[in-house]
Structures are given as structure tokens and as C-alpha cells.
Design a protein around this motif. Structure first.
Motif, mmCIF file in Angstrom:
data_model
loop_
_atom_site.group_PDB
_atom_site.id
_atom_site.type_symbol
_atom_site.label_atom_id
_atom_site.label_comp_id
_atom_site.label_asym_id
_atom_site.label_seq_id
_atom_site.Cartn_x
_atom_site.Cartn_y
_atom_site.Cartn_z
ATOM 1 N N UNK A 470 50.992 7.328 60.319
ATOM 2 C CA UNK A 470 52.344 7.098 60.813
ATOM 3 C C UNK A 470 52.678 8.202 61.820
ATOM 4 N N UNK A 471 53.303 7.871 62.951
ATOM 5 C CA UNK A 471 53.554 8.917 63.953
ATOM 6 C C UNK A 471 54.533 9.962 63.443
ATOM 7 N N UNK A 472 54.309 11.196 63.842
ATOM 8 C CA UNK A 472 55.223 12.269 63.463
ATOM 9 C C UNK A 472 55.552 13.065 64.698
ATOM 10 N N UNK A 473 56.728 13.628 64.661
ATOM 11 C CA UNK A 473 57.213 14.401 65.789
ATOM 12 C C UNK A 473 56.944 15.877 65.539
ATOM 13 N N UNK A 474 56.392 16.541 66.532
ATOM 14 C CA UNK A 474 56.258 17.994 66.503
ATOM 15 C C UNK A 474 56.805 18.485 67.819
ATOM 16 N N UNK A 475 58.085 18.759 67.851
ATOM 17 C CA UNK A 475 58.714 19.090 69.116
ATOM 18 C C UNK A 475 58.563 17.901 70.035
ATOM 19 N N UNK B 154 60.580 10.189 57.773
ATOM 20 C CA UNK B 154 59.765 9.189 58.452
ATOM 21 C C UNK B 154 58.449 9.875 58.785
ATOM 22 N N UNK B 155 57.426 9.534 58.045
ATOM 23 C CA UNK B 155 56.224 10.366 58.060
ATOM 24 C C UNK B 155 55.104 9.574 57.418
ATOM 25 N N UNK B 209 61.926 17.560 61.403
ATOM 26 C CA UNK B 209 61.646 16.746 62.602
ATOM 27 C C UNK B 209 61.187 15.313 62.303
ATOM 28 N N UNK B 210 61.012 14.954 61.054
ATOM 29 C CA UNK B 210 60.313 13.702 60.723
ATOM 30 C C UNK B 210 61.321 12.580 60.507
ATOM 31 N N UNK B 212 63.373 8.842 62.010
ATOM 32 C CA UNK B 212 63.478 7.668 62.895
ATOM 33 C C UNK B 212 64.919 7.166 62.989
ATOM 34 N N UNK B 216 67.482 13.890 63.610
ATOM 35 C CA UNK B 216 66.880 15.090 64.218
ATOM 36 C C UNK B 216 67.398 15.317 65.634
#
Lengths: 505, 505
Positions: A470-475, B154-155, B209-210, B212, B216
Motif C-alpha cells: 500500500x502506498x505510504x507518504x514520506x514527505x 492509511x498504510x 504522515x500515513x 488518505x 496530514x
């Protein structure tokens, strides 16, 4: 004088001359030779070997005719000439080892040298039958480098007297640090040559603090002469590496930092072949400044082996971590690791672009401990280290380069390195049941094996579809959402597994 | 209005008032109360709870009579008064946890708090029966802190919809970040209270940060209001810890560093009790500057747990390493440690003066993974962590202080810590057959036990004469030559053993 003599390329040519023996020839007589091939000249220091005999040794690095002429203020040693032919090197003679590809090593003939060293600090000072046993053990192990001191050792488990004093004794029965003992040094170099025959590099430790004979407290002048003497006697042996110290930082009270630089400079002046030169720390906070140009590679004592990339980046040179702690069970914390942990540290170091060193310190009723005295190996790590060497030598040519710089995900947590089309990923204490990170992204044909680093097995891996996390955000960076490789592999869910990925051509 | 009301010390007193409901009360209506006991006044922010109801909550920290008066520009909410009596705390109520002895924690009543935390990021967003199961599991485990987010996640392995949106939806069906959803927050605080009943601290993560849902990416103003709202709603719960972020560094692109400082300041302005406040990094190179005065303790994600003393010394505050990687077998390298390795890291952290955190990430066909969702524990580390907590709680009062500062022999290689007359030495991957370093030097009567950290056994150690290592030189310092303790102990020559030394009185 020789004539029609021959020696193989990277072998030892030696010429001997009678000269002055009055006074102290070690102090009084300077003597060197200039070796020439066509217009090329190489200045080679000679040395006094006792009984009025002077020697000069030379390691030709090119085939063909060589000649020499000696130089000395002592007339018997001046203007002597000779010549010899350097022949093709024999099988197993690949020349001296040098730095190659910035972070790695190779022999002079280009053959890669993957360092798998061990440690027997004072083995050349033990009874001769034990020394023979050490060589036998080395023959059956797969180590290709050994750390060994010139001086004997006074240390826990190291209290026996050495075979020979390192310096001649004066009329007062005390060793005279201005007169090296030729008997000791002849024996020492015989063992260096014996290692050479086994294909093992002699990482020669010049100074260490563990001393009851006064060697650690010689004057700076005496130290400088001793270093020059070692260079003159031993440089012609192709398997020599210069290790200026074991734990130099515990000698700083009497040998300040600039004095260590001077030792390096004396080697530069007197070793015409530029053998590898390093210096080893005691405390982990006391690394030498390995960036100095006279240090050829980073020698380190540190158990925190996941920092290997950090040291590569700090010093920009090959990293040899010669003491990531030893396998054993003695009371000293540097010498009571499990075999499993030492094998683990070897794999971590190798798959982060460095080279680890071995030592073994199991307590023994007669203090016969490999790390100091040689003899027999009693542990379990050495076999797995040999397995690792055999594996890597199948594929590694240019040297294993870490998958990422220090700090890059996920190669801080797990270890991985590649050389061209081969890649090793070492998972260590991690036990995923499926893996894809670091596997190839293209559609070419790859062979993937699972290596059990302890059981020493190599098993073809089952390829599966690469997971799509599942996509994750890192900055600003989004990770996941797509597979990070062209395929994944199933893993057994056990620790201490590695993956080897090879491209089929 | 209450009268003759009572609440236990460190319990939650609450007063509710009807007020304006037109417009957006979250934005438009300011409301607080001043609570007084004798001449002492405490300013406590109130909050809007929907449906025209405003609440103010207060945690009395002293027994006896308290009164309050509300303040607001809205006349219905201004000048309301009341009083109540704070009674003796009930059994198990020790008050909020604060920093104690610089590097440690204690409840307000002085009882030591040895942090043994776990992680269930989004457990309050799972189906209610699973939430009940999480509380049941926590009841039987020995964790006394849990990291949990306000927002859902969301991860990978976290794709199910949360029970409730965090903000009310507008006419357009989108969440309005200016209107917190009272249903969500009432549920959240109910679970905080349930944890309190179990004696578990709620380490409440405000941002991560995780995402949807857009949480965030709220504006700075919205973030600031959200932080103040959390402080007003939740500060009166004694088991609240403020964790500003999970992996703040992956949010720096939209929430710059000074914004994080402002979140801390808003808590300082709105949490009258000064609950613990920390902030958690993602990359190991991205520790926050925990020296800032508004950070109460160092929260860290780092697997290199032998560096615990380094972080203590860098920041001068308690070190809680909440992510020394998790036990599990998923593909992500932060979540596939062996149970043995996690237990090992707990012991290392504890015996270097820090506090480690637990998480469990075994892959599951329905993604029911403890670390994110709670439910059931499936691993092996949690039992050993409970065993460690039980052991330490027998003796530790002031907190375990490492045997030496960062870098001092041999406490870099092995781990040891003491609190008064009790001392723990953890040998980990080291397997000596005899040990004396760190054992008492005096002739008093000591009880020494060998702890097998994995088998969870405690066995009296056999005392023997302390070894006298041959003296060695380390610069001007001579080590050895005499025993370093009054006695030694025999050890089984296996890894993962600890020693406990207690003085008999």
C-alpha cells in the motif's frame, strides 16, 4: 656477487656482502642499493644481519634483466654490482596486494583479494612445534590474512617467554634496543615466507602496548630505526602488510600522534613497493584519521558493524574491521562472542562493503588460545567464514559495493551489496517470509539462491510475484503502491539468511 | 451546576454548559474556567462537544475543596461557578507520570514508572469487538504504555475504513477540518479511560504522515486548533502522554520545524498538568532536538540500542526508544525481527538506562496485525518483556543508571546498570564462562542470580574467586593485575544471560 641468478617476479632477490662489524653497525653503517631495469631505478635500503654480513633484498615487479649497484660510506659495501633475471611468477604468486577500486583490494596481477583475516598476535614467539601446528591449521582454514606482532605479548593468557629476544643482550644481560637480534628476525621472516607459501598475507603489527620487555617504551629514535629496519628486511616479501599498531591509542602517552605519522613516513621512505599500511585503534572513539594520505586503508576495531558504510564514507578507503570482537568464552568482553554472532558480523560487514577479521578466544587450561598463540582452532565461526569466502570468490571481481550510502532505507536495517551482476542481501536478525527489495527491476533472467549462513547451505529460491505494498507518504516521496522489483522470493522465516542474485547470461 | 460533587484526586471532574450552537462554535466561541483551591488558581480550557454543549474537564492534583468560575464572551458560558471535593485516590490511581530523576519516570504519588510500552497505532478505529479484544489482550500482557494515534492510518496492512470520521462532514460530504467530530472524540477518550483503568499510559500520537483523509495536510491554523482541542478534551485524563508525531520528519515538507515547536507551545498553553510530551523520528539521522525545554523526554526510533547512553547524554532526558524494530515476519525491515532479537534489544536498552517499546508485525491473512490494529498478540517477545518488567519492578526505585558514560570500558560492549544496591548486567551475545566486572568490590553479603532472559529463569549463581587478569597497559592506565571485584560468578557459557546482584541487608 651473483651472476646468471634468477628470481621469479614478486619473489625475493637477495644479495649479501661482508662489511664492518666493529662498533654498532646498526647505528654506524648506512647501506643501500639502486636496482635498475633499463632507465628505471629503484632505491632499496639494505640492512645489517649480524656477524659482519649485510644484505639487500629486492622484489622485482617486472620480468626481465635487472642490475644493481650498492652505495655506502663503508667502502666494502660501496659500488658492488650484480644482475639477475626476473622470471615469470610461479602458480599462486599474484604479487603484493594493493588497494583496488577505492574500497577494495587486488593482487598486483589484478586478481581480486577479498580479505578474510584472522589474528594470532604472538604465534611466531611460541614453541616451534606449536608454530608448525599453526601453519597446518591455517592450511586447512580459508583465511588469507593474519594479524601478527613482531614483538611478543605480555597480556592475559600470554605470559610465557618468547623464543628469542627481539634485541641482542648487552654485557649487562639487558636487551640493547639499538641492536636488533638477527636470530629473531630471521625466524620471523621465515614464518612470513611460510605464510606467503600458503597464500596468506602477513599483516605485521609493529607496535603494541602489551609489553614487559621495554619494547613499548623505546625512544622515538629507536622506534624510527626499528621501523626502517623492518622495512629493509621485510619489504621484499610480497605478502607483507604494515600494521603500525595494535591499539595505538593506548600508547599515545609515550608515542604522540605526530610520531605515528613519522612511522608511516619512514615506511614510505624505505619500502620501495608501497605495501599496504594501516593503524588499529583500541577504543571505538579513537579511530586514527585514516584520511591521511600515508594510510592506505581503514583498519578498525568496532563491534557496531552496521556502521561499515559510515567508515567507508568518512575515510574513502577500504574498511578492514579486524576486531568486530572475537568468538570465545573468556571473561574479557572483546573475546566472548558466540560463533553465531561473529559469523553474523562477518556477513554484515561483507554486505556493507567492508572486510571483517576473525579471532578466537576460548579459555584453555594451558592458555593455548588461537588469537594470541595460534595452534588449533576450537570454534565454529572459522568454517562459516571459509564458506563465505568461497561463496564470494565465485562471483566478486571488483568488490562488493553497498546498495546505498550510509543512512538510506532500508539498507541501514538490513545489509546488501552488489558487484556488477551479482548481488548479496543479508537479512541477519530479520526474518521476512517474502522479500523483494533490492531484487532486479528488469525482466532479465536471474538465478536467486537462499543461503543459510550458519548451516552453510545454498538453496534455489522460489520466485513469486513481488508484493505491492500500500502506498505510504514520506514527505514529498510516495513509497509503495507498486512492486519494488520484478519479482519477489519466498523465505523460510528464519534469521541469518542471505539471498544471492545472479544474472544468467 | 454541580454541588456536593466529588471526584478522586487525579480523577476527571467535568462540568457541562449549554451555549451557542449557531455558526461554528469551534471557531467562534472561546471558553475556559479558572479552578481554585484557596489562593491557588488553575486556568483550564473548555471545549465544544456538539449539540450546543460545552464542557470543561479538570484533574485535581490535591485533595480537598475546589471551586471554579467560567469565562467566555458568550454570556451563557461566562461566570458560571461550581465546586466539588477531591477525595483520596482509589487503589491503582497513582496520578500522572512525570520525569523523575532526570532520566526516569514516576507517577505523581512517587511510585516509579518503568515504561514497557507497546504499539497499536489505529486500534481505536477498528470494529468494536476487536477493540474489546485489544483491551482483553492488554489486560493479560504486562505493557503499561501504548502508542496510539488519534487519526486512523492509511498504510500497508491498514486499508480498512475507520469507524468514525475525525471531523464532521459538511453538506458536500467532505470532512470539515474546522469541525471535530464529537462522536469520534468521545469514543477515543472512552478508550483512553479504559486504558487508564488497566493502568496503561496512553501515548497519544497527534500527527502522522500515513493518511488518505487529508488529516496530514490540514493548514497550520487547523493543526493548531486541533492540538488545542485535544489538550482541552484529554488533559484531565491522568494517563495521557502527548506524542506529537509518529515520524515527524516525513511531514516536514508541509509542517516545517518551527510549526512543531508551536504544537508543543500550544500544549504548554492548554494542558494545565504538563503531561509528558515527546516527538518521534522516522529516519535514524533525524532525531528531533530533544534538548528543547518543551520536550520532556527523548522519543526515538533506532535499532542501534547500544547507543542508548549516547542519547541520554546528548539530550539529558529519559530515553524511550519506541521503535527498536518490531517482532514479526512482514516484508518491511522495521517489522521482521525475531522475538529473540527484540527481547535482546529490550534488555540492552534497560541495562543502559533507557526504555524500549514493543510492536508485533506478523503477517496475517486478514491483516489483523497487533502493531496497527490490536487484537491478539501472536509472538513470543511480549511474554519475555513482561518477565523483564516483573523482575525490574521487584527492585528498581530510582531508575537503572548505566554503569558508565557512553564509551567507557567494558560497558560499551556489554550492558550494565544499577539502582542503589541492585545491579543488572546483561551479557547478550557474549558468553563468558566466568564473570566479575561490575560485581561488588566490598565484602558485604550479596545475592547473585543468573537470569536466562529467553527461558525466563532465575537461578542462584555460583560464586567463585574473582579472576586476576594479567596486568595490561592502556596508556598511563594499568588494568588487571588484581581482581576487579570481591568475587566472580560462574556462567553457563550461553548467550542472552543476565546477572542480578542484590545486597542482603
Amino acid at each position: 656477487m651473483m651472476s646468471n641468478a634468477s628470481v621469479e617476479k614478486w619473489g625475493v632477490f637477495e644479495a649479501a656482502f661482508n662489511g664492518p662489524s666493529a662498533g654498532n653497525p646498526y647505528l654506524d653503517v648506512a647501506f643501500d642499493a639502486v636496482f635498475s631495469q633499463n632507465s628505471r631505478e629503484v632505491r632499496v635500503p639494505g640492512f645489517y644481519d649480524g656477524d659482519g654480513v649485510y644484505r639487500v633484498r629486492f622484489m622485482p615487479d617486472n620480468e626481465g634483466e635487472w642490475s644493481f649497484r650498492t652505495r655506502s660510506k663503508a667502502s666494502e659495501l660501496n659500488g658492488k654490482t650484480g644482475s639477475f633475471v626476473a622470471t615469470k611468477p610461479s602458480a599462486g604468486n599474484h604479487g603484493p596486494v594493493h588497494v583496488h577500486n577505492k574500497f577494495h583490494f587486488a593482487y598486483a596481477d589484478g586478481k581480486p583479494f577479498l580479505s578474510f583475516g584472522t589474528t594470532c598476535y604472538a604465534w611466531t614467539h611460541q614453541p616451534l612445534d606449536m608454530q608448525a601446528q599453526t601453519l597446518d591449521t591455517l592450511k586447512k582454514s580459508r583465511f588469507n590474512k593474519i594479524r601478527m606482532g613482531v614483538f611478543p605479548k605480555d597480556y592475559p593468557y600470554n605470559v610465557n617467554e618468547p623464543l628469542y629476544p627481539c634485541f641482542e643482550k648487552g654485557a649487562d644481560g639487558k636487551e640493547d634496543f639499538d641492536r636488533p637480534n638477527p636470530v629473531l628476525f630471521r625466524h620471523f621472516e621465515k614464518q612470513v615466507a611460510a605464510l606467503c607459501d600458503l597464500g596468506i598475507e602477513a599483516d605485521i603489527i609493529m607496535f603494541h602496548p602489551y609489553d614487559r620487555w621495554g619494547y613499548a617504551d623505546m625512544s622515538a629514535e629507536q622506534d624510527f630505526r626499528y621501523v626502517a629496519y623492518l622495512a629493509a628486511r621485510l619489504s621484499a616479501y610480497r605478502n607483507v602488510w604494515w600494521a603500525l599498531a595494535n591499539e595505538y591509542d593506548f600508547l599515545l602517552d609515550t608515542k604522540p600522534l605526530q610520531q605515528w605519522d613519522r612511522y608511516f613516513h619512514i615506511l614510505e621512505e624505505n619500502d620501495p613497493y608501497g605495501h599496504l599500511k594501516s593503524i588499529h585503534n583500541g577504543e571505538p572513539t579513537m579511530n586514527f584519521d585514516h584520511r591521511k594520505p600515508w594510510v592506505t586503508h581503514t583498519c578498525i576495531q568496532n563491534w557496531d558493524v552496521k556502521r561499515t558504510q559510515e567508515w567507508r564514507e568518512a575515510y574513502g578507503k577500504p574498511v578492514v574491521n579486524d576486531e568486530p570482537e572475537y568468538e570465545g568464552n573468556i571473561i574479557q568482553s572483546w573475546g566472548n562472542l558466540t560463533a553465531q554472532e561473529l559469523v553474523h558480523r562477518f556477513w554484515i560487514t561483507a554486505t556493507r562493503g567492508g572486510y571483517a577479521g576473525h579471532g578466537e578466544t576460548y579459555s584453555h587450561p594451558e592458555d593455548l588460545i588461537w588469537w594470541a598463540k595460534g595452534g588449533e582452532l576450537r570454534g565454529e565461526a572459522w568454517k562459516r567464514i571459509g564458506f563465505l569466502r568461497d561463496l564470494l570468490e565465485q562471483d566478486v571481481v571488483n568488490g562488493l559495493e553497498p546498495m546505498a550510502s550510509f543512512g538510506e532505507w532500508p539498507w541501514t536495517r538490513v545489509s546488501g551489496a552488489r558487484d556488477g551482476d551479482v548481488c548479496y542481501i543479508y537479512l541477519g536478525e530479520h526474518q521476512p517470509v517474502i522479500w523483494s527489495t533490492g531484487l532486479p527491476k528488469d525482466g532479465a533472467d536471474y538465478e536467486v539462491d537462499i543461503i543459510d549462513t550458519w548451516e552453510m547451505t545454498v538453496t534455489p529460491a522460489k520466485k513469486v510475484e513481488a508484493p505491492i505494498p500500500h502506498p505510504t507518504r514520506h514527505g514529498a516521496v510516495v513509497r509503495g503502491g507498486k512492486a519494488d522489483a520484478a519479482f519477489g522470493v519466498e523465505l523460510p522465516g528464519r534469521p541469518y539468511q542471505a539471498l544471492r542474485i545472479r544474472k544468467n547470461h
